[in-house]
Design an enzyme around this catalytic site. Structure first.
Site, short mmCIF file in Angstrom:
data_model
loop_
_atom_site.label_atom_id
_atom_site.label_comp_id
_atom_site.label_asym_id
_atom_site.label_seq_id
_atom_site.Cartn_x
_atom_site.Cartn_y
_atom_site.Cartn_z
N ARG A 1 25.65 32.58 52.50
CA ARG A 1 27.00 32.31 51.97
C ARG A 1 27.27 33.06 50.67
NH1 ARG A 1 28.57 25.90 52.74
NH2 ARG A 1 29.11 26.03 54.97
N GLY A 2 26.24 33.63 50.09
CA GLY A 2 26.42 34.39 48.87
C GLY A 2 27.03 35.75 49.15
N MET A 3 27.32 36.47 48.08
CA MET A 3 27.98 37.76 48.22
C MET A 3 27.12 38.74 49.02
SD MET A 3 29.79 40.14 45.34
CE MET A 3 28.41 40.07 44.21
N GLY B 1 15.77 41.85 44.33
CA GLY B 1 15.56 41.66 42.91
C GLY B 1 16.87 41.81 42.16
N SER B 2 16.82 42.46 40.99
CA SER B 2 18.01 42.63 40.16
C SER B 2 17.74 43.74 39.16
CB SER B 2 18.34 41.33 39.42
OG SER B 2 19.29 41.55 38.40
N SER B 3 18.80 44.41 38.75
CA SER B 3 18.64 45.48 37.76
C SER B 3 18.23 44.95 36.40
CB SER B 3 19.95 46.27 37.62
OG SER B 3 21.00 45.43 37.20
N TYR C 1 15.93 34.57 34.11
CA TYR C 1 16.29 35.05 35.45
C TYR C 1 15.50 36.32 35.78
CZ TYR C 1 19.15 36.98 39.24
OH TYR C 1 19.58 37.52 40.42
N LYS D 1 12.74 37.09 38.82
CA LYS D 1 12.89 38.19 39.78
C LYS D 1 11.67 39.13 39.75
CE LYS D 1 16.67 37.41 42.01
NZ LYS D 1 16.62 37.22 43.48
N PRO E 1 19.21 45.86 43.25
CA PRO E 1 20.61 46.27 43.25
C PRO E 1 21.16 46.37 41.83
CG PRO E 1 20.46 43.94 43.76
CD PRO E 1 19.05 44.46 43.66
N THR E 2 22.11 47.25 41.65
CA THR E 2 22.84 47.31 40.41
C THR E 2 23.90 46.21 40.39
OG1 THR E 2 24.03 48.80 38.92
CG2 THR E 2 24.58 48.94 41.27
N HIS F 1 30.23 37.18 36.83
CA HIS F 1 29.80 38.43 36.24
C HIS F 1 31.02 39.21 35.74
CE1 HIS F 1 26.15 37.65 38.73
NE2 HIS F 1 25.55 38.15 37.66
N LYS G 1 40.94 37.85 35.46
CA LYS G 1 41.83 38.01 34.31
C LYS G 1 43.05 38.87 34.64
CE LYS G 1 38.39 37.44 30.61
NZ LYS G 1 37.68 38.09 29.49
N TRP H 1 35.29 40.72 26.28
CA TRP H 1 34.17 40.35 25.44
C TRP H 1 33.50 41.59 24.87
CZ3 TRP H 1 30.85 35.84 27.79
CH2 TRP H 1 31.65 34.70 27.89
#
Length: 309
Positions: free
Chosen positions: A13-15, A107-109, A137, A141, A164-165, A180, A188, A203
């Site tokens: 169900r995630g992206m 994983g994650s960048s 986090y 990973k 992934p980036t 994110h 916005k 930000w």
């Protein structure tokens, strides 16, 4: 993978998981098994073991994770490390116990050191300090990557890992506190356009550089690697190009038709100064991203035009 192989997508169900499922079904893979978090709590070892013993999947895409933006990562530090470690440990070990043919771990960048040289090469892993705001986090990973590596080296399990980036696309999280950067901007700009607002807050100072990959490209890369790579090396997945936060805002301004101005909130953190992935290894293997940033931004605005934020 054969069309009849049983494929389990953890986190469907995630992206990322939903994009992998869309791509697999489009390619004719229909023996796909999924479970929601209510049906199967991946933090619960007994539930995970029972599920794998019953279903006996051939291939596993491990995209389940607790994720969030810079604010959520910094606030819910214990949850981000605990939940992700438990999910990884249970799923990887169950894959080993039931002898799945192959498992791909996402994983994650953010695993790379905060001040690592750019672009980020896979070999930079564990060569410096992490970005403090998302360290729990990132550590979880990194543990997942090393878990896959260790099971491969000790038992010969065909577990591979990808990094992934920054991702965007269908089923992104648009929560104002936990989203994110890309999704927060989409929200916005959409609200500003609908409500005829004249100012959008950004930000930090707009100078950090970020790389963005459409999740459909991400899914395509994952399936490509699942079918074409069986080694120990980890792979970055990205476009190989980046933009400043301000440049992303300018692109969204152009695509959305927003006519106002930007206000920078210097009290908010910039995060890592730059995160650009070196994707030369993946491109050398034969895969390259197809969706440009501007094209992807247009696709997302079309997807969310009826969404209630």
């Amino acid at each position: 993978m054969n069309k009849t192989d049983k494929i389990y997508i953890a986190g469907h169900r995630g992206m990322v998981g939903s994009a992998i499922e869309r791509k697999l079904r489009k390619d004719g893979f229909n023996n796909i098994i999924t479970r929601t978090s209510k049906e199967l709590d991946l933090r619960n070892q007994q539930q995970v073991n029972d599920f794998f013993a019953t279903e006996q999947p051939d291939y596993v895409f491990m995209s389940a994770a607790k994720v969030g933006g810079i604010l959520a990562n910094n606030i819910y530090r214990a949850e981000f490390i605990y939940d992700n470690l438990m999910i990884e440990l249970n799923v990887v070990h169950a894959c080993h116990n039931t002898k799945v043919k192959k498992m791909l771990f996402l994983g994650s960048s953010c695993i790379y050191p905060k001040m690592a040289r750019q672009p980020l090469k896979e070999e930079y892993l564990l060569t410096g300090e992490l970005e403090p705001t998302n360290e729990p986090y990132a550590i979880a990973k990194i543990a997942g990557i090393k878990l896959c590596e260790s099971y491969r080296r000790q038992y010969g399990d065909n577990f591979i890992s990808v990094m992934p980036t920054n991702l965007y696309g269908p089923n992104d999280n648009y929560d104002p506190e936990n989203s994110h950067l890309f999704a927060s901007f989409i929200r916005k700009f959409s609200l500003a356009k609908r409500n005829n607002l004249q100012e959008i807050e950004i930000w930090g100072d707009g100078t950090p550089m970020r790389e963005f990959l459409h999740v459909d490209d991400m899914a395509d890369a994952c399936i490509f690697l699942m079918e074409n790579y069986d080694g120990e090396e980890i792979f970055n997945i990205g476009t190989g190009t980046d933009v400043t936060v301000l440049e992303l805002a300018e692109t969204m301004k152009e695509v959305s038709g927003f006519q106002g101005t930007f206000k920078f909130d210097a009290s908010k953190p910039n995060g890592t100064p730059r995160k650009l992935m070196d994707v030369s290894k993946l491109e050398a293997l034969g895969w390259k991203a197809k969706i440009s940033l501007k094209e992807g931004v247009k696709m997302v605005f079309d997807d969310v035009k009826e969404m209630e934020f």
